[in-house]
Design a protein around this motif. Sequence first.
Motif, mmCIF file in Angstrom:
data_model
loop_
_atom_site.group_PDB
_atom_site.id
_atom_site.type_symbol
_atom_site.label_atom_id
_atom_site.label_comp_id
_atom_site.label_asym_id
_atom_site.label_seq_id
_atom_site.Cartn_x
_atom_site.Cartn_y
_atom_site.Cartn_z
ATOM 1 N N CYS A 17 0.792 -1.232 0.000
ATOM 2 C CA CYS A 17 0.000 0.000 0.000
ATOM 3 C C CYS A 17 0.822 1.278 0.000
ATOM 4 C CB CYS A 17 -1.015 0.012 1.141
ATOM 5 S SG CYS A 17 -0.306 0.265 2.764
ATOM 6 N N ASN A 18 2.109 1.191 0.246
ATOM 7 C CA ASN A 18 2.928 2.403 0.199
ATOM 8 C C ASN A 18 3.364 2.759 -1.214
ATOM 9 O OD1 ASN A 18 2.794 3.028 2.927
ATOM 10 N ND2 ASN A 18 4.428 1.583 3.405
ATOM 11 N N ASN A 19 3.029 1.922 -2.168
ATOM 12 C CA ASN A 19 3.365 2.164 -3.561
ATOM 13 C C ASN A 19 2.092 2.588 -4.295
ATOM 14 O OD1 ASN A 19 4.070 2.052 -6.265
ATOM 15 N ND2 ASN A 19 5.300 0.198 -6.032
ATOM 16 N N GLU A 20 1.996 3.860 -4.649
ATOM 17 C CA GLU A 20 0.783 4.377 -5.307
ATOM 18 C C GLU A 20 0.461 3.617 -6.591
ATOM 19 O OE1 GLU A 20 -2.635 6.579 -5.682
ATOM 20 O OE2 GLU A 20 -1.302 6.437 -3.957
ATOM 21 N N GLN A 21 1.498 3.091 -7.243
ATOM 22 C CA GLN A 21 1.266 2.355 -8.489
ATOM 23 C C GLN A 21 0.425 1.092 -8.244
ATOM 24 O OE1 GLN A 21 2.143 3.787 -11.397
ATOM 25 N NE2 GLN A 21 1.037 2.153 -12.447
ATOM 26 N N PHE A 22 0.479 0.552 -7.042
ATOM 27 C CA PHE A 22 -0.360 -0.598 -6.687
ATOM 28 C C PHE A 22 -1.832 -0.276 -6.961
ATOM 29 C CE2 PHE A 22 -3.150 -2.488 -3.453
ATOM 30 C CZ PHE A 22 -2.929 -3.846 -3.657
ATOM 31 N N PHE A 23 -2.271 0.898 -6.543
ATOM 32 C CA PHE A 23 -3.669 1.287 -6.689
ATOM 33 C C PHE A 23 -4.005 1.636 -8.146
ATOM 34 C CE2 PHE A 23 -2.361 2.074 -2.339
ATOM 35 C CZ PHE A 23 -3.291 1.308 -1.660
ATOM 36 N N VAL A 24 -3.052 2.223 -8.846
ATOM 37 C CA VAL A 24 -3.229 2.508 -10.274
ATOM 38 C C VAL A 24 -3.421 1.190 -11.034
ATOM 39 C CG1 VAL A 24 -2.090 3.418 -12.353
ATOM 40 C CG2 VAL A 24 -1.930 4.671 -10.177
ATOM 41 N N ASP A 25 -2.536 0.241 -10.778
ATOM 42 C CA ASP A 25 -2.612 -1.039 -11.481
ATOM 43 C C ASP A 25 -3.861 -1.824 -11.093
ATOM 44 O OD1 ASP A 25 -0.318 -0.376 -12.827
ATOM 45 O OD2 ASP A 25 0.985 -1.709 -11.672
ATOM 46 N N PHE A 26 -4.266 -1.715 -9.828
ATOM 47 C CA PHE A 26 -5.515 -2.370 -9.430
ATOM 48 C C PHE A 26 -6.668 -1.855 -10.291
ATOM 49 C CE2 PHE A 26 -9.587 -1.788 -7.451
ATOM 50 C CZ PHE A 26 -9.965 -3.102 -7.228
ATOM 51 N N TYR A 27 -6.799 -0.539 -10.398
ATOM 52 C CA TYR A 27 -7.917 0.016 -11.161
ATOM 53 C C TYR A 27 -7.813 -0.302 -12.645
ATOM 54 C CZ TYR A 27 -10.586 2.134 -7.489
ATOM 55 O OH TYR A 27 -11.388 2.313 -6.380
ATOM 56 N N ASP A 28 -6.617 -0.342 -13.193
ATOM 57 C CA ASP A 28 -6.462 -0.762 -14.593
ATOM 58 C C ASP A 28 -7.006 -2.180 -14.769
ATOM 59 O OD1 ASP A 28 -5.305 1.648 -15.273
ATOM 60 O OD2 ASP A 28 -3.247 0.850 -15.339
ATOM 61 N N ARG A 29 -6.670 -3.048 -13.838
ATOM 62 C CA ARG A 29 -7.109 -4.436 -13.895
ATOM 63 C C ARG A 29 -8.626 -4.544 -13.683
ATOM 64 N NH1 ARG A 29 -2.687 -6.157 -11.313
ATOM 65 N NH2 ARG A 29 -1.642 -7.352 -12.874
#
Length: 132
Positions: A17-29
Amino acid sequence: MENTDSDIVFQSYGRCCNNEQFFVDFYDRFMGSSAEIRALFVDTDMAAQRHLLRNGIMQLVLHARGMPDTKLRALGCSHSRTGFNIRPEWYLLWLDALIATLWQYDPHFTEDTAGAWRRAIAPGIEIIRSAY
C-alpha cells in the motif's frame, strides 16, 4: 507462533500500500474486467478514488482483525442500489483484481497468502454486498 489470516493480510497489505502504483494497477485491472465497470469510472477523479480504495481495503483488513463493521456498513449503504449501484456480482471481479495486483506487488505473495486474503476479507465484502 503461527500467523493468522488477518496477520498475513495485514503484513501483505503493508508491503503493497505504500506504492501508489499498486492502486493505479488495481484500477487498470478492475476496469479492464468489464465494460460496465469501466463505465462506472468515466467521470471519476481517479486520484481521489485511489485514496478511497486505500482506505476501503484497510477497513476490510481492520474488520478481519476484529474492528467493528460500522465503516463497512456505511460502505455498503453508499455502494447499494440507492447509492453507486455496485451490483453484488461485481465484488468477485473486484476481489480477483485485488488478488492479481497483490501477486504483482507483494514479493512474499504465495497461494497461501491468496487464500488468507480471500478468507480474511470475505466476511467484510459480504457486509458491503448484503446492503445492495
